[in-house]
Motif scaffolding. Structure first.
Motif, PDB file in Angstrom:
ATOM      1  N   GLU A 118       0.819  -1.222   0.000  1.00 30.69           N
ATOM      2  CA  GLU A 118       0.000   0.000   0.000  1.00 30.69           C
ATOM      3  C   GLU A 118       0.850   1.267   0.000  1.00 30.69           C
ATOM      4  OE1 GLU A 118      -4.341  -0.582   1.714  1.00 30.69           O
ATOM      5  OE2 GLU A 118      -2.849  -0.785   3.304  1.00 30.69           O
ATOM      6  N   ILE A 119       2.106   1.151   0.378  1.00 31.20           N
ATOM      7  CA  ILE A 119       3.018   2.291   0.345  1.00 31.20           C
ATOM      8  C   ILE A 119       4.108   1.996  -0.669  1.00 31.20           C
ATOM      9  CG2 ILE A 119       4.732   3.614   1.633  1.00 31.20           C
ATOM     10  CD1 ILE A 119       3.080   3.236   4.123  1.00 31.20           C
ATOM     11  N   SER A 120       4.340   2.920  -1.588  1.00 34.79           N
ATOM     12  CA  SER A 120       5.418   2.783  -2.569  1.00 34.79           C
ATOM     13  C   SER A 120       6.705   3.283  -1.932  1.00 34.79           C
ATOM     14  CB  SER A 120       5.102   3.588  -3.836  1.00 34.79           C
ATOM     15  OG  SER A 120       6.250   3.647  -4.666  1.00 34.79           O
ATOM     16  N   TRP A 121       7.546   2.369  -1.477  1.00 33.98           N
ATOM     17  CA  TRP A 121       8.781   2.776  -0.815  1.00 33.98           C
ATOM     18  C   TRP A 121       9.746   3.432  -1.792  1.00 33.98           C
ATOM     19  CZ3 TRP A 121       7.877   3.353   3.926  1.00 33.98           C
ATOM     20  CH2 TRP A 121       7.038   2.478   4.613  1.00 33.98           C
ATOM     21  N   ASP A 122       9.654   3.086  -3.065  1.00 37.82           N
ATOM     22  CA  ASP A 122      10.488   3.775  -4.055  1.00 37.82           C
ATOM     23  C   ASP A 122      10.169   5.263  -4.073  1.00 37.82           C
ATOM     24  OD1 ASP A 122      11.857   1.496  -4.879  1.00 37.82           O
ATOM     25  OD2 ASP A 122      10.377   1.007  -6.419  1.00 37.82           O
ATOM     26  N   ARG A 123       8.893   5.598  -3.986  1.00 37.73           N
ATOM     27  CA  ARG A 123       8.485   7.009  -3.961  1.00 37.73           C
ATOM     28  C   ARG A 123       8.847   7.655  -2.620  1.00 37.73           C
ATOM     29  NH1 ARG A 123       4.228  10.431  -2.587  1.00 37.73           N
ATOM     30  NH2 ARG A 123       3.122   8.782  -1.476  1.00 37.73           N
ATOM     31  N   VAL A 124       8.594   6.933  -1.527  1.00 38.28           N
ATOM     32  CA  VAL A 124       8.865   7.486  -0.197  1.00 38.28           C
ATOM     33  C   VAL A 124      10.352   7.800  -0.019  1.00 38.28           C
ATOM     34  CG1 VAL A 124       8.930   6.915   2.264  1.00 38.28           C
ATOM     35  CG2 VAL A 124       6.871   6.449   0.933  1.00 38.28           C
ATOM     36  N   PHE A 125      11.221   6.906  -0.507  1.00 36.02           N
ATOM     37  CA  PHE A 125      12.653   7.052  -0.267  1.00 36.02           C
ATOM     38  C   PHE A 125      13.389   7.832  -1.350  1.00 36.02           C
ATOM     39  CE2 PHE A 125      12.208   2.896   2.255  1.00 36.02           C
ATOM     40  CZ  PHE A 125      12.027   3.592   3.443  1.00 36.02           C
ATOM     41  N   ALA A 126      12.664   8.342  -2.336  1.00 35.51           N
ATOM     42  CA  ALA A 126      13.317   9.129  -3.391  1.00 35.51           C
ATOM     43  C   ALA A 126      14.003  10.359  -2.785  1.00 35.51           C
ATOM     44  CB  ALA A 126      12.288   9.561  -4.434  1.00 35.51           C
ATOM     45  N   GLY A 127      15.300  10.491  -3.016  1.00 44.55           N
ATOM     46  CA  GLY A 127      16.056  11.639  -2.523  1.00 44.55           C
ATOM     47  C   GLY A 127      16.366  11.605  -1.045  1.00 44.55           C
ATOM     48  N   ALA A 128      16.118  10.473  -0.381  1.00 43.12           N
ATOM     49  CA  ALA A 128      16.308  10.386   1.070  1.00 43.12           C
ATOM     50  C   ALA A 128      17.636   9.738   1.418  1.00 43.12           C
ATOM     51  CB  ALA A 128      15.166   9.597   1.703  1.00 43.12           C
ATOM     52  N   GLY A 129      18.135  10.076   2.601  1.00 40.38           N
ATOM     53  CA  GLY A 129      19.379   9.493   3.077  1.00 40.38           C
ATOM     54  C   GLY A 129      19.276   8.858   4.450  1.00 40.38           C
ATOM     55  N   TRP A 130      18.142   9.091   5.130  1.00 46.84           N
ATOM     56  CA  TRP A 130      17.983   8.580   6.499  1.00 46.84           C
ATOM     57  C   TRP A 130      16.534   8.151   6.679  1.00 46.84           C
ATOM     58  CZ3 TRP A 130      21.921   9.172  10.467  1.00 46.84           C
ATOM     59  CH2 TRP A 130      21.524   8.745  11.749  1.00 46.84           C
ATOM     60  N   PHE A 131      16.320   7.040   7.377  1.00 48.30           N
ATOM     61  CA  PHE A 131      14.973   6.531   7.647  1.00 48.30           C
ATOM     62  C   PHE A 131      14.831   6.253   9.136  1.00 48.30           C
ATOM     63  CE2 PHE A 131      12.019   2.733   7.779  1.00 48.30           C
ATOM     64  CZ  PHE A 131      10.861   3.468   7.586  1.00 48.30           C
ATOM     65  N   HIS A 132      13.768   6.790   9.740  1.00 42.29           N
ATOM     66  CA  HIS A 132      13.518   6.594  11.170  1.00 42.29           C
ATOM     67  C   HIS A 132      12.199   5.876  11.400  1.00 42.29           C
ATOM     68  CE1 HIS A 132      13.793   7.283  15.472  1.00 42.29           C
ATOM     69  NE2 HIS A 132      12.529   7.683  15.451  1.00 42.29           N
ATOM     70  N   ILE A 133      12.257   4.895  12.290  1.00 39.97           N
ATOM     71  CA  ILE A 133      11.073   4.116  12.659  1.00 39.97           C
ATOM     72  C   ILE A 133      11.148   3.862  14.154  1.00 39.97           C
ATOM     73  CG2 ILE A 133      12.149   1.839  12.272  1.00 39.97           C
ATOM     74  CD1 ILE A 133       9.470   0.969  10.968  1.00 39.97           C
ATOM     75  N   THR A 134      10.058   3.392  14.746  1.00 39.13           N
ATOM     76  CA  THR A 134      10.080   3.043  16.162  1.00 39.13           C
ATOM     77  C   THR A 134       9.488   1.652  16.367  1.00 39.13           C
ATOM     78  OG1 THR A 134       7.876   3.755  16.901  1.00 39.13           O
ATOM     79  CG2 THR A 134       9.558   5.481  16.630  1.00 39.13           C
ATOM     80  N   GLY A 135       9.545   1.199  17.608  1.00 31.59           N
ATOM     81  CA  GLY A 135       8.933  -0.073  17.965  1.00 31.59           C
ATOM     82  C   GLY A 135       7.450   0.028  18.232  1.00 31.59           C
ATOM     83  N   ILE A 136       6.862   1.208  18.028  1.00 34.78           N
ATOM     84  CA  ILE A 136       5.426   1.366  18.267  1.00 34.78           C
ATOM     85  C   ILE A 136       4.612   0.816  17.101  1.00 34.78           C
ATOM     86  CG2 ILE A 136       3.565   3.018  18.679  1.00 34.78           C
ATOM     87  CD1 ILE A 136       5.656   4.858  19.964  1.00 34.78           C
ATOM     88  N   THR A 137       4.962   1.215  15.889  1.00 36.35           N
ATOM     89  CA  THR A 137       4.198   0.764  14.723  1.00 36.35           C
ATOM     90  C   THR A 137       4.179  -0.752  14.595  1.00 36.35           C
ATOM     91  OG1 THR A 137       4.625   2.849  13.578  1.00 36.35           O
ATOM     92  CG2 THR A 137       3.954   0.985  12.221  1.00 36.35           C
ATOM     93  N   PRO A 138       5.304  -1.471  14.773  1.00 33.69           N
ATOM     94  CA  PRO A 138       5.245  -2.932  14.683  1.00 33.69           C
ATOM     95  C   PRO A 138       4.398  -3.579  15.774  1.00 33.69           C
ATOM     96  CG  PRO A 138       7.507  -2.156  14.464  1.00 33.69           C
ATOM     97  CD  PRO A 138       6.683  -0.988  14.911  1.00 33.69           C
ATOM     98  N   ALA A 139       4.099  -2.832  16.840  1.00 32.12           N
ATOM     99  CA  ALA A 139       3.295  -3.384  17.931  1.00 32.12           C
ATOM    100  C   ALA A 139       1.793  -3.283  17.678  1.00 32.12           C
ATOM    101  CB  ALA A 139       3.632  -2.662  19.236  1.00 32.12           C
ATOM    102  N   ILE A 140       1.397  -2.465  16.699  1.00 30.11           N
ATOM    103  CA  ILE A 140      -0.028  -2.179  16.503  1.00 30.11           C
ATOM    104  C   ILE A 140      -0.782  -3.391  15.975  1.00 30.11           C
ATOM    105  CG2 ILE A 140      -1.664  -0.738  15.253  1.00 30.11           C
ATOM    106  CD1 ILE A 140       0.520   1.411  15.167  1.00 30.11           C
ATOM    107  N   SER A 141      -0.214  -4.064  14.990  1.00 31.65           N
ATOM    108  CA  SER A 141      -0.869  -5.206  14.363  1.00 31.65           C
ATOM    109  C   SER A 141       0.181  -6.014  13.616  1.00 31.65           C
ATOM    110  CB  SER A 141      -1.961  -4.752  13.383  1.00 31.65           C
ATOM    111  OG  SER A 141      -1.387  -4.067  12.269  1.00 31.65           O
ATOM    112  N   GLU A 142      -0.164  -7.247  13.270  1.00 30.36           N
ATOM    113  CA  GLU A 142       0.793  -8.067  12.532  1.00 30.36           C
ATOM    114  C   GLU A 142       1.070  -7.475  11.157  1.00 30.36           C
ATOM    115  OE1 GLU A 142       1.889 -12.723  11.758  1.00 30.36           O
ATOM    116  OE2 GLU A 142      -0.140 -12.206  12.405  1.00 30.36           O
TER     117      GLU A 142
END
Length: 342
Positions: A118-142
């Motif tokens: 549902e998310i195009s990571w190619d579009r999201v990461f275009a021109g990017a150099g750093w990606f931040h995530i947390t342990g909250i989103t993986p806890a929401i649902s499988e």
């Protein structure tokens, strides 16, 4: 400087006024917040080029949420407008010996029901150099956990530096997989971790040999803790751990450590009294560290900047760290008297 991407769930925050109990008076203060969005706002306030990626429903609440992010300087072009509802959390602020209470209402939210593709990571990461995530989103649902792992793998494949704030939330891990099962797989692909002592124990299964409920912390424990985490995850370059001494809901000691495999660094300690709002302080630390690793000369300076930023966040109502680089640097430099600036 390349763009920074933060990915996760932003929620509607409904808080009882002041230090009231839930519905003690018939009102709740409505704002927005969430771990990764808080980091994005902090980075934008520090002048960084940052975008927030998420799924937000195409309704008026979603519109207001996006408008608030845009107002803070966050690029919202990576957000997918999809889903039926925005997650909600309710906050009752504690006082003295009464702790704060958070209640989640985020089942079936847009991101909880998101699936891979549902998310195009190619579009999201275009021109990017750093990606931040947390342990909250993986806890929401499988499905959110699978989407998070997909994002981390894609970011690493594209050569982005990946950071993760472990952010263990015991009330979210309800769908059958444990935090350790999910987070150890994600952290295998991460370069920079931020956490507190409980996060390391509960999300990674690495012990600090201390009682996280006691409110007392000793830096030497965290040299061993961070060494063990770095040993367990050989691709991890740095881990920063915040140290909170909880004397009461209103009075905390605050400091942090950073282990970069070559050095073990300990920050200045702050005594924070009359806390206004401690929600989002870890996110302010993560934003400060990411900023420091990009813009400052050394890991020592980055650690001190992050610790000062998160100290200041304790004085600001709401989730967002509404700070400037100058304010944080002033505190790092010793200007912490709180005197009126004229």
């Amino acid at each position: 400087m390349k763009k920074i991407i933060a990915f996760g769930e932003i929620m509607l925050r409904l808080k009882a006024p002041g230090s009231e109990r839930f519905l003690q008076s018939p009102s709740l203060e409505a704002t927005f917040g969430g771990g990764e969005a808080n980091v994005a706002v902090g980075l934008a306030r520090f002048g960084m080029d940052v975008a927030f990626a998420s799924l937000i429903p195409p309704n008026r609440i979603g519109d207001a949420c996006i408008a608030e992010l845009r107002k803070q300087g966050v690029d919202v072009s990576r957000i997918v407008r999809k889903g039926k509802r925005l997650g909600i959390y309710f906050l009752e602020a504690g006082g003295n010996q009464r702790p704060s209470v958070v209640l989640y209402d985020r089942a079936h939210s847009a991101i909880a029901e998101a699936v891979r593709g549902e998310i195009s990571w190619d579009r999201v990461f275009a021109g990017a150099g750093w990606f931040h995530i947390t342990g909250i989103t993986p806890a929401i649902s499988e499905s959110a956990a699978l989407l998070s792992l997909e994002a981390v793998l894609k970011a690493k494949e594209k050569g982005l530096t990946v950071s993760c704030d472990l952010n263990y939330r015991k009330n979210l891990w309800k769908y059958g997989r444990t935090a350790q099962e999910v987070m150890t797989e994600i952290v295998k692909h991460v370069a920079v971790v931020t956490a507190n002592e409980e996060d390391c124990q509960k999300a990674l299964g690495v012990s600090a040999d201390s009682d996280v409920e006691s409110g007392k912390v000793e830096a030497d424990h965290y040299r061993r803790l961070t060494d063990r985490v770095l040993e367990q995850f050989p691709d991890l370059k740095k881990i920063a751990v915040t140290l909170r001494e909880s004397h009461s809901a209103d009075h905390n000691g605050w400091s942090a450590v950073l282990n970069n495999r070559d050095e073990f660094l300990v920050s200045r300690k702050y005594e924070i009294r009359s806390i206004v709002d401690r929600v989002g302080t870890g996110d302010s630390f993560a934003a400060g560290l990411i900023y420091g690793l990009h813009a400052l000369k050394s890991d020592r300076e980055a650690l001190e900047f992050a610790t000062a930023a998160s100290c200041l966040k304790h004085s600001i109502p709401g989730d967002f760290p509404l700070l400037s680089v100058e304010e944080v640097k002033n505190l790092v430099g010793g200007s912490g008297s709180g005197r009126v600036q004229r």
